[in-house]
Scaffold this motif. Structure first.
Motif, PDB file in Angstrom:
ATOM      1  N   ASP A 348       0.741  -1.181   0.002  1.00  0.00           N
ATOM      2  CA  ASP A 348       0.189  -0.034  -0.061  1.00  0.00           C
ATOM      3  C   ASP A 348       0.928   1.049  -0.064  1.00  0.00           C
ATOM      4  OD1 ASP A 348       0.782   0.425   2.699  1.00  0.00           O
ATOM      5  OD2 ASP A 348      -0.827  -0.888   3.282  1.00  0.00           O
ATOM      6  N   ASP A 349       0.325   2.502   0.052  1.00  0.00           N
ATOM      7  CA  ASP A 349       1.264   3.803  -0.111  1.00  0.00           C
ATOM      8  C   ASP A 349       1.646   4.094   1.309  1.00  0.00           C
ATOM      9  OD1 ASP A 349      -0.967   4.741   1.378  1.00  0.00           O
ATOM     10  OD2 ASP A 349      -1.846   5.765  -0.268  1.00  0.00           O
ATOM     11  N   THR A 350       1.850   3.258   2.205  1.00  0.00           N
ATOM     12  CA  THR A 350       2.245   3.503   3.665  1.00  0.00           C
ATOM     13  C   THR A 350       3.788   3.255   4.016  1.00  0.00           C
ATOM     14  OG1 THR A 350       1.936   1.516   4.661  1.00  0.00           O
ATOM     15  CG2 THR A 350       0.022   3.334   4.701  1.00  0.00           C
ATOM     16  N   THR A 351       4.336   2.550   2.980  1.00  0.00           N
ATOM     17  CA  THR A 351       5.750   1.887   3.094  1.00  0.00           C
ATOM     18  C   THR A 351       6.620   1.789   1.829  1.00  0.00           C
ATOM     19  OG1 THR A 351       6.803   0.007   3.929  1.00  0.00           O
ATOM     20  CG2 THR A 351       4.990  -0.279   2.691  1.00  0.00           C
ATOM     21  N   SER A 352       7.862   1.836   1.921  1.00  0.00           N
ATOM     22  CA  SER A 352       8.779   1.428   1.083  1.00  0.00           C
ATOM     23  C   SER A 352       9.352   2.308   0.075  1.00  0.00           C
ATOM     24  CB  SER A 352       8.562   0.051   0.280  1.00  0.00           C
ATOM     25  OG  SER A 352       7.964  -0.934   1.215  1.00  0.00           O
ATOM     26  N   LEU A 353       8.692   3.827  -0.110  1.00  0.00           N
ATOM     27  CA  LEU A 353       9.247   4.538  -0.953  1.00  0.00           C
ATOM     28  C   LEU A 353      10.597   4.714  -0.509  1.00  0.00           C
ATOM     29  CD1 LEU A 353       6.704   7.089  -1.646  1.00  0.00           C
ATOM     30  CD2 LEU A 353       7.564   5.642  -3.130  1.00  0.00           C
ATOM     31  N   GLY A 354      11.855   4.696  -1.380  1.00  0.00           N
ATOM     32  CA  GLY A 354      13.000   4.829  -0.900  1.00  0.00           C
ATOM     33  C   GLY A 354      13.920   3.813  -1.358  1.00  0.00           C
ATOM     34  N   ASP A 355      13.134   2.474  -1.255  1.00  0.00           N
ATOM     35  CA  ASP A 355      13.844   1.317  -1.391  1.00  0.00           C
ATOM     36  C   ASP A 355      13.645   0.556  -2.571  1.00  0.00           C
ATOM     37  OD1 ASP A 355      14.276   1.716   1.267  1.00  0.00           O
ATOM     38  OD2 ASP A 355      12.255   0.482   2.167  1.00  0.00           O
ATOM     39  N   PRO A 392       8.330   7.075   5.734  1.00  0.00           N
ATOM     40  CA  PRO A 392       8.921   6.868   7.098  1.00  0.00           C
ATOM     41  C   PRO A 392       9.064   5.538   7.392  1.00  0.00           C
ATOM     42  CG  PRO A 392       7.262   8.755   7.202  1.00  0.00           C
ATOM     43  CD  PRO A 392       7.121   8.263   5.887  1.00  0.00           C
ATOM     44  N   ASP A 393       8.150   4.774   6.738  1.00  0.00           N
ATOM     45  CA  ASP A 393       8.256   3.295   7.070  1.00  0.00           C
ATOM     46  C   ASP A 393       9.009   2.421   5.791  1.00  0.00           C
ATOM     47  OD1 ASP A 393       8.040   0.641   7.608  1.00  0.00           O
ATOM     48  OD2 ASP A 393       5.974   0.353   7.313  1.00  0.00           O
ATOM     49  N   SER A 394      10.189   2.842   5.855  1.00  0.00           N
ATOM     50  CA  SER A 394      11.082   2.566   4.861  1.00  0.00           C
ATOM     51  C   SER A 394      12.575   2.232   5.411  1.00  0.00           C
ATOM     52  CB  SER A 394      11.175   3.371   3.587  1.00  0.00           C
ATOM     53  OG  SER A 394      11.990   4.495   4.101  1.00  0.00           O
ATOM     54  N   PRO A 401      17.044   9.253   8.457  1.00  0.00           N
ATOM     55  CA  PRO A 401      16.020  10.354   8.697  1.00  0.00           C
ATOM     56  C   PRO A 401      16.484  11.672   8.424  1.00  0.00           C
ATOM     57  CG  PRO A 401      16.707   9.436  10.748  1.00  0.00           C
ATOM     58  CD  PRO A 401      17.452   8.848   9.514  1.00  0.00           C
ATOM     59  N   ASP A 402      17.653  12.006   8.426  1.00  0.00           N
ATOM     60  CA  ASP A 402      18.074  13.415   8.009  1.00  0.00           C
ATOM     61  C   ASP A 402      17.838  13.873   6.287  1.00  0.00           C
ATOM     62  OD1 ASP A 402      20.035  11.404   7.947  1.00  0.00           O
ATOM     63  OD2 ASP A 402      21.575  12.992   7.795  1.00  0.00           O
ATOM     64  N   HIS A 410      10.512  21.265  14.401  1.00  0.00           N
ATOM     65  CA  HIS A 410       8.988  21.530  13.694  1.00  0.00           C
ATOM     66  C   HIS A 410       8.662  20.351  13.291  1.00  0.00           C
ATOM     67  CE1 HIS A 410      10.560  25.667  13.911  1.00  0.00           C
ATOM     68  NE2 HIS A 410       9.456  26.080  13.857  1.00  0.00           N
ATOM     69  N   PRO A 411       7.357  20.069  13.031  1.00  0.00           N
ATOM     70  CA  PRO A 411       6.826  18.965  12.638  1.00  0.00           C
ATOM     71  C   PRO A 411       7.147  18.561  11.121  1.00  0.00           C
ATOM     72  CG  PRO A 411       5.141  20.383  13.306  1.00  0.00           C
ATOM     73  CD  PRO A 411       6.454  21.137  13.622  1.00  0.00           C
ATOM     74  N   ARG A 412       6.856  17.257  10.914  1.00  0.00           N
ATOM     75  CA  ARG A 412       7.236  16.725   9.465  1.00  0.00           C
ATOM     76  C   ARG A 412       5.977  16.452   8.969  1.00  0.00           C
ATOM     77  NH1 ARG A 412      13.045  13.688   9.270  1.00  0.00           N
ATOM     78  NH2 ARG A 412      14.311  15.415   9.944  1.00  0.00           N
ATOM     79  N   PRO A 413       5.093  17.027   8.473  1.00  0.00           N
ATOM     80  CA  PRO A 413       3.751  16.465   8.025  1.00  0.00           C
ATOM     81  C   PRO A 413       4.049  15.810   6.790  1.00  0.00           C
ATOM     82  CG  PRO A 413       4.168  19.085   7.346  1.00  0.00           C
ATOM     83  CD  PRO A 413       5.291  18.590   8.262  1.00  0.00           C
ATOM     84  N   THR A 414       3.400  14.600   6.713  1.00  0.00           N
ATOM     85  CA  THR A 414       3.327  13.658   5.466  1.00  0.00           C
ATOM     86  C   THR A 414       2.165  14.140   4.537  1.00  0.00           C
ATOM     87  OG1 THR A 414       1.957  12.217   6.752  1.00  0.00           O
ATOM     88  CG2 THR A 414       4.568  11.733   6.696  1.00  0.00           C
ATOM     89  N   GLY A 415       2.305  13.666   3.411  1.00  0.00           N
ATOM     90  CA  GLY A 415       1.455  13.596   2.253  1.00  0.00           C
ATOM     91  C   GLY A 415       1.272  12.274   1.470  1.00  0.00           C
ATOM     92  N   ARG A 416       0.186  11.658   1.433  1.00  0.00           N
ATOM     93  CA  ARG A 416       0.144  10.474   0.933  1.00  0.00           C
ATOM     94  C   ARG A 416       1.219   9.390   1.852  1.00  0.00           C
ATOM     95  NH1 ARG A 416       1.814   6.988  -4.320  1.00  0.00           N
ATOM     96  NH2 ARG A 416      -0.089   5.686  -4.459  1.00  0.00           N
ATOM     97  N   ASN A 417       1.249   9.716   3.025  1.00  0.00           N
ATOM     98  CA  ASN A 417       2.332   8.948   3.786  1.00  0.00           C
ATOM     99  C   ASN A 417       3.443   9.051   3.586  1.00  0.00           C
ATOM    100  OD1 ASN A 417      -0.342   7.645   5.264  1.00  0.00           O
ATOM    101  ND2 ASN A 417      -0.482   6.638   3.442  1.00  0.00           N
ATOM    102  N   GLN A 418       4.181  10.050   2.764  1.00  0.00           N
ATOM    103  CA  GLN A 418       5.365  10.066   2.460  1.00  0.00           C
ATOM    104  C   GLN A 418       6.017  11.576   2.746  1.00  0.00           C
ATOM    105  OE1 GLN A 418       4.164   8.914  -1.227  1.00  0.00           O
ATOM    106  NE2 GLN A 418       4.895  10.857  -2.463  1.00  0.00           N
ATOM    107  N   LEU A 419       7.229  11.534   2.806  1.00  0.00           N
ATOM    108  CA  LEU A 419       7.973  12.755   3.133  1.00  0.00           C
ATOM    109  C   LEU A 419       8.823  12.962   1.819  1.00  0.00           C
ATOM    110  CD1 LEU A 419       9.338  12.171   6.649  1.00  0.00           C
ATOM    111  CD2 LEU A 419       7.561  13.863   5.953  1.00  0.00           C
ATOM    112  N   VAL A 420       9.542  14.098   1.659  1.00  0.00           N
ATOM    113  CA  VAL A 420      10.186  14.723   0.385  1.00  0.00           C
ATOM    114  C   VAL A 420      11.573  14.315   0.613  1.00  0.00           C
ATOM    115  CG1 VAL A 420      10.485  16.254  -1.500  1.00  0.00           C
ATOM    116  CG2 VAL A 420       8.361  16.057  -0.166  1.00  0.00           C
ATOM    117  N   LEU A 421      12.507  13.854  -0.102  1.00  0.00           N
ATOM    118  CA  LEU A 421      13.905  13.683   0.047  1.00  0.00           C
ATOM    119  C   LEU A 421      14.516  15.233  -0.315  1.00  0.00           C
ATOM    120  CD1 LEU A 421      14.601  10.313  -1.261  1.00  0.00           C
ATOM    121  CD2 LEU A 421      14.784  10.942   1.280  1.00  0.00           C
TER     122      LEU A 421
END
Length: 722
Positions: A348-355, A392-394, A401-402, A410-421
């Protein structure tokens, strides 16, 4: 210093006249129809001198290429910034040099007191008349200079051009056109999303009120930039009207150290005297000739796609995908694109982007078995990636994480369960290049669908706003990848059409204008898209019915007719088609293959259908005027029992054409006159002048159906003499 003079730039029926005779920022004295060859340029410029009105400064400050705050230009400045102590907030630039050659003009300006130099570069393309403009600001002072705004272009509009066409939208509803009256004051269009955006496409058209597809003076503007931007139209109290376009820096984002320079993105503009069709034709020819960079140097026939997203979503099973490929190849598909769900542990879209390695549960032997099967069927293989993102789940985020764009504490708001590199970091860009390079070296991948599924919030890197650096780093990463793999094509997708612009275009070959495949929605979306971009760059797919994003049910023929006017593809589970549907779809695919030289090399046209007709008439005509293809899209029911006549713009009025159906008439079409019956048989031979002006009586059509017509020249009409 070169002698101050009047600089004239010409291209394809357009002239730009720049007056550099004054000591300050030059003025635009003419931008529009081509000036006569022997015209007295000085006289033309001099008759534009303005009187000084009552209760004004004693010396007039006319609109210039860079309106300057502080010395009598009281409207929107073309440059804004200051030094840390608040100085250099106002400028009074003086001309130091001009150059003009090969249709390009460079104007160099200096304000020694402010410690700034400014170079303005303008070019009129000889083949299309499209004007390209950018500026470069250099800090020549002793301390840093904070830049808040530097327009890529400031261009005048005639006073009579008081109506605008802008492009609104949201996810699934991009490129919707909206007309507005400029009036007095400022019309402002800002984008702060960090990508081009769904809701504020950086394009604007202005013209005489009531301009249409085939009539009216129009001016078009577009900023070639994939980040934050500003477009504004200002009408001042003295009646002057101008358009400004540029990147929109965030506070503190652009601070120039002594000796450092800032270059704006390039703004593009064009003029046409005969409506939107002529304006779009200029932009399309410019894109084809100047911006598109095809693998191997030339466009090959745009292959029919099948994209797997709406067929399987995240449920990747090799046997299902091979069956999908088998049916796709049998239908005539030429490129099979594996979408999201193939990597990491991606269910699903909660995991593994970046892998970016194949999911061992779904692809125990990697991607090669599927790729090999696809290629054995005679199709190219394409792959979906979203390199700029991380879940974040990757494994990547847990290790680094940096590496995400963020602001400390400050917060790290997600969108579609993801952050931007954070692509500004060299280690991040190198990691992404290496991951993609390994994939492309290890596998026979001909195409990357490069997605980007969220806005940038917050776009912080090392504590500062990083929107600009992120955009430039993306361009650099794409260039690096294309240099290493020059035969691979890349599509720009961003939650659909949130990154469509001339800035990213030299780095990619295709856009995905919307995640909606609903043809009723797509017809409007594709109309707005094609105001600036040619059809071969626009992904247009036949989706399922009911549509996955709207739930609307539409016929296969209507879905295919809308997708035909683009880079044609499929976005469905074709294994579920019955035999009649499969036969019909294969016929549409074959029709597209026959017609794509015309679709992707011709001149796009639209008719000025009356609103009550509730239809869109669009087409393409080849450069020689030998043939044309037209679609009549009946979008809704009409209050008229007998529809208005169909006019087919773009044909040569001096030639005769055989007009016939290019596809079987849709269900519900009433071909009940001899002329309409002939369209379905051998066709009608009619003068081009009649088809373009008076038109033919079309049939009644049901809503959400399409009539496809082909016009082929049969002879050149003889001129009468004597």
């Amino acid at each position: 210093m070169a002698e101050p003079r009047l600089i004239r730039l010409d291209g394809d029926g357009t002239s730009l006249l720049i007056d550099t005779r004054g000591p300050g920022v030059p003025l635009v004295r003419h931008w529009g129809p081509a000036l006569p060859a022997g015209i007295d340029l000085a006289a033309l410029a001099d008759i534009q001198a303005r009187p000084v009105p009552n209760n004004a400064l004693d010396e007039d400050v006319p609109p210039s290429l860079v309106p300057e705050i502080g010395f009598g230009a009281f409207g929107q400045p073309g440059l804004a910034g200051s030094r840390a102590d608040g100085t250099a907030w106002a400028t009074a630039f003086r001309l130091i040099d001009t150059e003009c050659a090969d249709g390009r003009a460079t104007v160099r300006l200096e304000d020694a007191a402010a410690g700034l130099t400014l170079a303005l570069m303008l070019e009129v393309d000889a083949d299309t008349g499209v004007l390209a403009s950018h500026a470069a600001l250099t800090n020549t002072g002793d301390g840093p200079y904070r830049l808040d705004w530097c327009a890529a272009a400031v261009l005048p509009l005639p006073a009579e051009c008081g109506e605008g066409l802008v492009f609104d939208g949201q996810w699934n509803r991009e490129f919707h056109e909206r007309r507005l009256d400029f009036g007095q004051g400022v019309v402002l269009r800002d984008n702060r999303r960090g990508r081009t955006s769904h809701d504020a496409f950086p394009g604007l058209i202005a013209g005489r009120p009531g301009f249409g597809e085939e009539t009216g003076t129009v001016y078009g503007f577009h900023l070639g930039w994939s980040g934050n931007h500003r477009l504004l139209v200002e009408t001042t109290v003295d009646g002057a009207r101008a358009v400004q376009l540029g990147e929109l820096p965030m506070p503190g984002e652009v601070i120039l150290a002594p000796g450092e320079s800032y270059r704006t993105p390039t703004a593009y503009a064009a003029f046409a005297e005969t409506g939107l069709n002529a304006l779009s034709d200029r932009f399309h020819r410019f894109v084809r000739g100047r911006l598109l960079r095809w693998p191997s140097g030339a466009m090959r026939p745009r292959p029919v796609h099948l994209n797997t997203w709406e067929a399987v979503y995240f449920d990747h099973r090799l046997e299902q995908l091979t069956a999908l490929a088998d049916r796709a190849a049998a239908l005539g598909v030429e490129r099979f694109v594996l979408d999201d769900g193939w990597f990491g542990l991606r269910d699903d879209d909660t995991t593994s982007l970046g892998d970016w390695t194949p999911d061992p549960r779904k692809y125990a032997d990697g991607l090669d078995p599927l790729i090999g099967h696809v290629r054995e069927l005679g199709m190219d293989f394409g792959l979906w990636v979203e390199p700029e993102m991380v879940n974040p789940d990757s494994a990547l985020y847990r290790a680094h994480p940096d590496w995400a764009l963020a602001l400390d504490r400050h917060p790290r708001p997600t969108g579609r369960n993801q952050l931007v590199l954070d692509l500004c970091r060299t280690d991040v860009s190198n990691f992404l290049f290496d991951a993609l390079d390994r994939l492309l070296r290890a596998h026979a991948i001909a195409y990357l669908k490069w997605d980007m599924n969220r806005d940038l919030a917050p776009a912080g890197s090392a504590g500062r706003a990083a929107y600009r650096r992120q955009t430039l780093a993306l361009y650099a990463l794409l260039d690096r990848l294309r240099a290493a793999h020059p035969t691979v094509e890349i599509e720009s997708c961003a939650s659909g059409g949130a990154r469509v612009d001339f800035g990213i275009l030299p780095h990619v070959q295709r856009f995905w204008p919307s995640d909606s495949n609903d043809p009723v929605e797509r017809a409007t979306i594709q109309r707005g898209f094609a105001r600036f971009l040619p059809l071969e760059t626009m992904g247009a797919h036949v989706g399922p019915s009911p549509g996955h994003t709207t739930g609307r049910r539409t016929s296969l023929d209507f879905r295919a007719a809308v997708a035909l006017f683009g880079h044609f593809g499929l976005e469905m589970d074709v294994t579920r088609l019955d035999e009649d549907e499969a036969t019909a779809l294969a016929e549409w695919i074959e029709r597209y293959k026959r017609l794509r030289p015309l679709l992707h090399g011709g001149r796009m046209v639209r008719a000025d259908d009356p609103p009550e007709a509730a239809r869109m008439t669009l087409g393409t005509v080849d450069a020689a005027g030998d043939e044309g293809l037209f679609a009549v899209l009946q979008m809704a029911s009409s209050p008229y029992r007998i529809p208005p006549r169909l006019r087919l713009p773009g044909l040569d009025p001096g030639r005769d054409y055989r007009l016939r159906l290019a596809a079987p008439a849709p269900a519900g079409a009433r071909l009940r006159t001899p002329a309409l019956e002939a369209l379905a048989a051998d066709g009608l031979v009619l003068p081009g002048a009649a088809l373009t002006s008076s038109g033919i009586q079309g049939p009644q059509l049901w809503p959400a159906t399409a009539l496809l017509l082909r016009a082929e020249a049969v002879k050149r009409r003889q001129r009468r003499t004597g």
